[in-house]
Design a protein around this motif. Structure first.
Motif, PDB file in Angstrom:
ATOM      1  N   VAL A  79       1.316  -1.179  -0.179  1.00  0.00           N
ATOM      2  CA  VAL A  79       0.081  -0.219  -0.439  1.00  0.00           C
ATOM      3  C   VAL A  79       0.785   1.723  -0.079  1.00  0.00           C
ATOM      4  O   VAL A  79       0.524   2.141  -1.136  1.00  0.00           O
ATOM      5  CB  VAL A  79      -0.700  -0.366   1.253  1.00  0.00           C
ATOM      6  CG1 VAL A  79      -1.733   1.405   1.329  1.00  0.00           C
ATOM      7  CG2 VAL A  79      -1.814  -0.906   1.154  1.00  0.00           C
ATOM      8  N   ASP A  80       1.716   1.335   1.122  1.00  0.00           N
ATOM      9  CA  ASP A  80       2.884   2.516   0.884  1.00  0.00           C
ATOM     10  C   ASP A  80       3.675   2.595   0.065  1.00  0.00           C
ATOM     11  O   ASP A  80       3.738   3.738  -1.177  1.00  0.00           O
ATOM     12  CB  ASP A  80       3.582   2.277   2.086  1.00  0.00           C
ATOM     13  CG  ASP A  80       2.686   2.382   3.266  1.00  0.00           C
ATOM     14  OD1 ASP A  80       2.241   2.898   3.412  1.00  0.00           O
ATOM     15  OD2 ASP A  80       3.795   1.884   3.741  1.00  0.00           O
ATOM     16  N   ARG A  81       4.060   1.625  -0.864  1.00  0.00           N
ATOM     17  CA  ARG A  81       4.784   1.946  -2.399  1.00  0.00           C
ATOM     18  C   ARG A  81       3.910   1.832  -3.704  1.00  0.00           C
ATOM     19  O   ARG A  81       3.793   3.394  -4.282  1.00  0.00           O
ATOM     20  CB  ARG A  81       4.658   0.647  -3.101  1.00  0.00           C
ATOM     21  CG  ARG A  81       6.318  -0.080  -1.922  1.00  0.00           C
ATOM     22  CD  ARG A  81       6.459  -1.478  -1.716  1.00  0.00           C
ATOM     23  NE  ARG A  81       7.578  -1.826  -3.921  1.00  0.00           N
ATOM     24  CZ  ARG A  81       8.283  -2.966  -3.930  1.00  0.00           C
ATOM     25  NH1 ARG A  81       7.931  -3.945  -3.028  1.00  0.00           N
ATOM     26  NH2 ARG A  81       8.821  -2.878  -4.912  1.00  0.00           N
ATOM     27  N   VAL A  82       2.347   1.845  -3.348  1.00  0.00           N
ATOM     28  CA  VAL A  82       1.917   2.724  -4.433  1.00  0.00           C
ATOM     29  C   VAL A  82       1.174   3.875  -3.698  1.00  0.00           C
ATOM     30  O   VAL A  82       1.175   5.019  -4.938  1.00  0.00           O
ATOM     31  CB  VAL A  82      -0.074   1.971  -3.944  1.00  0.00           C
ATOM     32  CG1 VAL A  82      -0.781   2.536  -5.182  1.00  0.00           C
ATOM     33  CG2 VAL A  82       0.328  -0.199  -4.963  1.00  0.00           C
ATOM     34  N   LYS A  83       0.587   4.345  -2.790  1.00  0.00           N
ATOM     35  CA  LYS A  83       0.343   5.824  -2.137  1.00  0.00           C
ATOM     36  C   LYS A  83       1.736   6.856  -2.794  1.00  0.00           C
ATOM     37  O   LYS A  83       1.866   7.947  -2.848  1.00  0.00           O
ATOM     38  CB  LYS A  83      -0.031   5.642  -0.872  1.00  0.00           C
ATOM     39  CG  LYS A  83      -1.309   4.777  -0.450  1.00  0.00           C
ATOM     40  CD  LYS A  83      -1.506   4.949   0.906  1.00  0.00           C
ATOM     41  CE  LYS A  83      -2.612   5.359   1.231  1.00  0.00           C
ATOM     42  NZ  LYS A  83      -3.231   5.505   2.594  1.00  0.00           N
ATOM     43  N   ASN A 109      -3.979  -7.158  -1.659  1.00  0.00           N
ATOM     44  CA  ASN A 109      -3.367  -7.050  -0.663  1.00  0.00           C
ATOM     45  C   ASN A 109      -3.675  -4.884  -0.845  1.00  0.00           C
ATOM     46  O   ASN A 109      -2.800  -5.083   0.605  1.00  0.00           O
ATOM     47  CB  ASN A 109      -1.868  -6.730  -0.857  1.00  0.00           C
ATOM     48  CG  ASN A 109      -1.724  -8.383  -0.591  1.00  0.00           C
ATOM     49  OD1 ASN A 109      -0.921  -8.610   0.962  1.00  0.00           O
ATOM     50  ND2 ASN A 109      -1.754 -10.145  -1.362  1.00  0.00           N
ATOM     51  N   ILE A 110      -3.653  -4.808  -1.842  1.00  0.00           N
ATOM     52  CA  ILE A 110      -4.129  -3.135  -1.643  1.00  0.00           C
ATOM     53  C   ILE A 110      -5.126  -2.119  -1.598  1.00  0.00           C
ATOM     54  O   ILE A 110      -5.045  -1.984  -0.246  1.00  0.00           O
ATOM     55  CB  ILE A 110      -2.556  -2.102  -2.676  1.00  0.00           C
ATOM     56  CG1 ILE A 110      -4.144  -2.935  -3.743  1.00  0.00           C
ATOM     57  CG2 ILE A 110      -1.538  -3.204  -2.460  1.00  0.00           C
ATOM     58  CD1 ILE A 110      -3.264  -1.770  -5.708  1.00  0.00           C
ATOM     59  N   VAL A 111      -5.820  -2.826  -2.268  1.00  0.00           N
ATOM     60  CA  VAL A 111      -7.385  -3.272  -1.646  1.00  0.00           C
ATOM     61  C   VAL A 111      -7.996  -2.511  -0.444  1.00  0.00           C
ATOM     62  O   VAL A 111      -8.492  -4.320   0.259  1.00  0.00           O
ATOM     63  CB  VAL A 111      -8.532  -3.227  -3.030  1.00  0.00           C
ATOM     64  CG1 VAL A 111      -9.710  -2.748  -2.843  1.00  0.00           C
ATOM     65  CG2 VAL A 111      -7.941  -2.820  -4.396  1.00  0.00           C
ATOM     66  N   ILE A 112      -7.271  -2.126   0.471  1.00  0.00           N
ATOM     67  CA  ILE A 112      -7.734  -2.206   2.135  1.00  0.00           C
ATOM     68  C   ILE A 112      -8.397  -0.860   2.463  1.00  0.00           C
ATOM     69  O   ILE A 112      -8.293   0.482   2.211  1.00  0.00           O
ATOM     70  CB  ILE A 112      -6.112  -2.480   2.658  1.00  0.00           C
ATOM     71  CG1 ILE A 112      -5.328  -3.261   2.155  1.00  0.00           C
ATOM     72  CG2 ILE A 112      -6.810  -2.710   3.926  1.00  0.00           C
ATOM     73  CD1 ILE A 112      -6.060  -4.655   1.906  1.00  0.00           C
ATOM     74  N   SER A 113     -10.124  -1.325   3.084  1.00  0.00           N
ATOM     75  CA  SER A 113     -10.499  -0.132   3.934  1.00  0.00           C
ATOM     76  C   SER A 113     -10.590   0.178   5.025  1.00  0.00           C
ATOM     77  O   SER A 113      -9.245  -0.274   5.728  1.00  0.00           O
ATOM     78  CB  SER A 113     -11.531  -0.455   4.780  1.00  0.00           C
ATOM     79  OG  SER A 113     -12.540  -0.193   5.326  1.00  0.00           O
ATOM     80  N   GLY A 114      -9.892   1.654   4.748  1.00  0.00           N
ATOM     81  CA  GLY A 114      -9.597   3.005   5.382  1.00  0.00           C
ATOM     82  C   GLY A 114      -7.792   3.015   5.486  1.00  0.00           C
ATOM     83  O   GLY A 114      -7.362   3.982   5.617  1.00  0.00           O
TER      84      GLY A 114
END
Length: 212
Positions: A79-83, A109-114
Protein backbone atom coordinates in the motif's frame (compact mmCIF):
# COMPACT_ATOMS: atom_id res chain seq x y z
CA UNK A 1 9.01 11.43 -10.51
CA UNK A 2 8.63 8.23 -8.52
CA UNK A 3 7.81 5.24 -10.74
CA UNK A 4 6.42 1.94 -9.46
CA UNK A 5 7.18 -0.59 -12.20
CA UNK A 6 5.17 -3.80 -11.87
CA UNK A 7 5.41 -6.89 -14.07
CA UNK A 8 3.21 -9.96 -13.73
CA UNK A 9 3.93 -12.17 -16.76
CA UNK A 10 5.38 -15.59 -15.93
CA UNK A 11 7.45 -15.34 -19.09
CA UNK A 12 10.80 -13.59 -19.14
CA UNK A 13 12.61 -13.19 -22.49
CA UNK A 14 9.49 -13.92 -24.60
CA UNK A 15 7.13 -11.63 -22.72
CA UNK A 16 5.68 -8.82 -24.80
CA UNK A 17 4.19 -7.06 -21.78
CA UNK A 18 7.55 -7.09 -20.00
CA UNK A 19 9.35 -5.76 -23.05
CA UNK A 20 6.89 -2.91 -23.51
CA UNK A 21 6.68 -1.99 -19.83
CA UNK A 22 10.49 -1.86 -19.66
CA UNK A 23 10.58 0.27 -22.81
CA UNK A 24 8.16 2.73 -21.25
CA UNK A 25 10.13 2.94 -17.99
CA UNK A 26 13.43 3.34 -19.88
CA UNK A 27 11.99 6.10 -22.04
CA UNK A 28 10.55 7.92 -19.02
CA UNK A 29 13.92 7.61 -17.28
CA UNK A 30 15.62 9.19 -20.30
CA UNK A 31 13.11 12.02 -20.48
CA UNK A 32 12.62 12.89 -16.81
CA UNK A 33 14.37 12.65 -13.46
CA UNK A 34 12.92 9.52 -11.89
CA UNK A 35 13.40 6.97 -9.14
CA UNK A 36 12.34 3.41 -9.94
CA UNK A 37 10.66 1.03 -7.50
CA UNK A 38 10.67 -2.40 -9.17
CA UNK A 39 8.14 -5.09 -8.32
CA UNK A 40 8.27 -8.38 -10.22
CA UNK A 41 5.24 -10.40 -9.16
CA UNK A 42 6.46 -13.53 -10.93
CA UNK A 43 9.67 -13.57 -8.89
CA UNK A 44 8.20 -12.19 -5.67
CA UNK A 45 4.47 -12.97 -5.50
CA UNK A 46 2.62 -11.53 -2.50
CA UNK A 47 0.99 -13.85 -0.04
CA UNK A 48 -2.69 -14.63 -0.52
CA UNK A 49 -4.96 -12.95 1.98
CA UNK A 50 -6.56 -15.28 4.52
CA UNK A 51 -9.19 -15.30 7.25
CA UNK A 52 -6.44 -14.50 9.78
CA UNK A 53 -5.44 -11.55 7.59
CA UNK A 54 -9.01 -10.24 7.57
CA UNK A 55 -9.35 -10.77 11.32
CA UNK A 56 -6.15 -8.79 11.95
CA UNK A 57 -7.41 -5.90 9.83
CA UNK A 58 -10.53 -5.61 11.99
CA UNK A 59 -8.52 -5.17 15.19
CA UNK A 60 -7.31 -1.75 16.29
CA UNK A 61 -3.61 -1.24 15.60
CA UNK A 62 -2.83 -0.81 19.29
CA UNK A 63 -4.49 -4.13 20.12
CA UNK A 64 -2.84 -6.30 17.46
CA UNK A 65 -0.47 -9.05 18.50
CA UNK A 66 3.04 -9.23 17.09
CA UNK A 67 1.93 -12.09 14.85
CA UNK A 68 -0.97 -10.01 13.50
CA UNK A 69 1.31 -7.04 12.84
CA UNK A 70 3.70 -9.34 10.97
CA UNK A 71 0.82 -10.86 9.00
CA UNK A 72 -0.20 -7.40 7.72
CA UNK A 73 3.32 -6.10 7.09
CA UNK A 74 3.55 -7.12 3.43
CA UNK A 75 0.17 -5.56 2.62
CA UNK A 76 1.15 -2.35 4.42
CA UNK A 77 4.39 -2.20 2.46
CA UNK A 78 2.59 -2.66 -0.87
CA UNK A 79 0.00 0.00 0.00
CA UNK A 80 2.80 2.42 0.90
CA UNK A 81 4.58 1.72 -2.38
CA UNK A 82 1.42 2.46 -4.35
CA UNK A 83 0.61 5.62 -2.41
CA UNK A 84 4.17 6.92 -2.65
CA UNK A 85 4.53 6.67 -6.43
CA UNK A 86 3.61 9.26 -9.03
CA UNK A 87 3.43 6.82 -11.93
CA UNK A 88 2.51 3.16 -11.77
CA UNK A 89 3.44 1.08 -14.83
CA UNK A 90 1.83 -2.36 -14.93
CA UNK A 91 2.86 -5.00 -17.45
CA UNK A 92 0.15 -7.66 -17.62
CA UNK A 93 -0.48 -10.59 -19.92
CA UNK A 94 -3.98 -11.95 -20.49
CA UNK A 95 -4.34 -15.42 -18.98
CA UNK A 96 -7.63 -17.20 -19.67
CA UNK A 97 -9.28 -13.85 -20.46
CA UNK A 98 -8.20 -12.30 -17.14
CA UNK A 99 -5.13 -11.17 -15.19
CA UNK A 100 -2.38 -13.39 -13.73
CA UNK A 101 -3.19 -14.70 -10.25
CA UNK A 102 -0.17 -12.89 -8.81
CA UNK A 103 -1.55 -9.54 -9.94
CA UNK A 104 -4.94 -10.37 -8.44
CA UNK A 105 -3.21 -11.22 -5.16
CA UNK A 106 -1.33 -7.91 -5.31
CA UNK A 107 -4.66 -6.13 -5.75
CA UNK A 108 -6.18 -8.04 -2.83
CA UNK A 109 -3.29 -6.78 -0.71
CA UNK A 110 -3.72 -3.11 -1.63
CA UNK A 111 -7.51 -2.69 -1.75
CA UNK A 112 -7.86 -2.19 1.99
CA UNK A 113 -10.67 -0.34 3.76
CA UNK A 114 -9.38 2.71 5.60
CA UNK A 115 -6.09 2.65 3.70
CA UNK A 116 -6.88 2.91 0.00
CA UNK A 117 -10.64 3.46 0.17
CA UNK A 118 -13.46 4.23 2.57
CA UNK A 119 -17.09 3.16 2.39
CA UNK A 120 -19.81 4.73 4.49
CA UNK A 121 -23.33 6.09 4.25
CA UNK A 122 -22.06 8.67 1.78
CA UNK A 123 -20.76 6.03 -0.60
CA UNK A 124 -17.28 4.90 -1.65
CA UNK A 125 -14.20 7.10 -1.88
CA UNK A 126 -10.72 6.20 -3.10
CA UNK A 127 -7.85 7.40 -0.93
CA UNK A 128 -5.02 7.06 -3.43
CA UNK A 129 -4.44 10.47 -5.00
CA UNK A 130 -1.95 11.91 -7.45
CA UNK A 131 -1.06 8.58 -9.06
CA UNK A 132 -1.18 8.00 -12.82
CA UNK A 133 -1.31 4.39 -14.01
CA UNK A 134 -0.30 3.00 -17.38
CA UNK A 135 -1.35 -0.60 -18.01
CA UNK A 136 0.37 -2.46 -20.83
CA UNK A 137 -1.66 -5.54 -21.67
CA UNK A 138 -0.50 -8.16 -24.16
CA UNK A 139 -2.99 -10.72 -25.40
CA UNK A 140 -2.51 -13.64 -27.77
CA UNK A 141 -5.77 -13.10 -29.66
CA UNK A 142 -8.00 -10.22 -30.72
CA UNK A 143 -10.57 -9.02 -28.23
CA UNK A 144 -12.55 -6.36 -30.05
CA UNK A 145 -16.14 -5.58 -30.96
CA UNK A 146 -15.26 -6.15 -34.63
CA UNK A 147 -14.15 -9.70 -33.85
CA UNK A 148 -17.15 -10.29 -31.60
CA UNK A 149 -14.77 -11.21 -28.76
CA UNK A 150 -14.69 -8.04 -26.65
CA UNK A 151 -16.85 -9.71 -23.99
CA UNK A 152 -13.94 -12.06 -23.22
CA UNK A 153 -11.75 -9.17 -22.04
CA UNK A 154 -11.79 -9.24 -18.24
CA UNK A 155 -8.41 -7.52 -17.99
CA UNK A 156 -8.87 -3.87 -18.93
CA UNK A 157 -12.42 -3.40 -17.55
CA UNK A 158 -11.40 -4.97 -14.23
CA UNK A 159 -8.21 -2.95 -13.81
CA UNK A 160 -10.01 0.26 -14.75
CA UNK A 161 -12.70 -0.48 -12.18
CA UNK A 162 -10.56 -1.65 -9.27
CA UNK A 163 -7.84 0.98 -9.66
CA UNK A 164 -10.48 3.66 -10.12
CA UNK A 165 -12.19 2.44 -6.96
CA UNK A 166 -9.12 3.24 -4.87
CA UNK A 167 -8.70 6.63 -6.53
CA UNK A 168 -6.43 5.96 -9.52
CA UNK A 169 -8.65 7.41 -12.22
CA UNK A 170 -5.88 8.80 -14.44
CA UNK A 171 -5.33 5.50 -16.20
CA UNK A 172 -4.18 4.62 -19.70
CA UNK A 173 -4.40 1.11 -21.15
CA UNK A 174 -2.15 0.10 -24.03
CA UNK A 175 -3.17 -3.17 -25.67
CA UNK A 176 -0.78 -5.27 -27.73
CA UNK A 177 -2.85 -7.73 -29.74
CA UNK A 178 -2.67 -10.27 -31.28
CA UNK A 179 0.72 -11.53 -30.12
CA UNK A 180 0.35 -15.27 -30.61
CA UNK A 181 -2.50 -16.77 -32.58
CA UNK A 182 -2.46 -14.80 -35.83
CA UNK A 183 1.11 -15.38 -36.99
CA UNK A 184 4.42 -13.48 -36.79
CA UNK A 185 3.41 -10.60 -39.04
CA UNK A 186 0.35 -9.81 -36.94
CA UNK A 187 2.47 -9.96 -33.79
CA UNK A 188 5.07 -7.64 -35.28
CA UNK A 189 2.37 -5.15 -36.25
CA UNK A 190 0.75 -5.37 -32.79
CA UNK A 191 4.06 -4.72 -31.04
CA UNK A 192 4.90 -1.83 -33.38
CA UNK A 193 1.53 -0.18 -32.75
CA UNK A 194 1.83 -0.62 -28.98
CA UNK A 195 5.36 0.79 -29.11
CA UNK A 196 4.04 3.91 -30.83
CA UNK A 197 1.47 4.29 -28.05
CA UNK A 198 4.20 3.90 -25.43
CA UNK A 199 6.25 6.67 -27.05
CA UNK A 200 3.21 8.95 -27.18
CA UNK A 201 2.60 8.37 -23.48
CA UNK A 202 6.19 9.27 -22.69
CA UNK A 203 5.97 12.46 -24.74
CA UNK A 204 2.76 13.37 -22.91
CA UNK A 205 4.33 12.68 -19.52
CA UNK A 206 7.36 14.78 -20.39
CA UNK A 207 5.17 17.66 -21.55
CA UNK A 208 3.00 17.61 -18.44
CA UNK A 209 5.93 17.37 -16.01
CA UNK A 210 8.10 20.01 -17.64
CA UNK A 211 5.08 22.34 -17.74
CA UNK A 212 4.68 22.21 -13.95
Amino acid sequence: MRVLHIDSSIRKERSVSRMLSQLLVDQVSNALEVTIDRLDLADNPPAHITQDFQNALRIRKADRTNDQVALLEESKNLVDRVKNCDLMVIGVSMYNFSIPSTLKTFIDNIVISGQTFVSDENGDKGLVSGVKAIVINSRGGKYTEDEGTAHFDFVVPYLQSVLGYIGITDLTCIKAEPTQYYGPEAKEQAVAQATEEVIREVVDLKHKNTAL
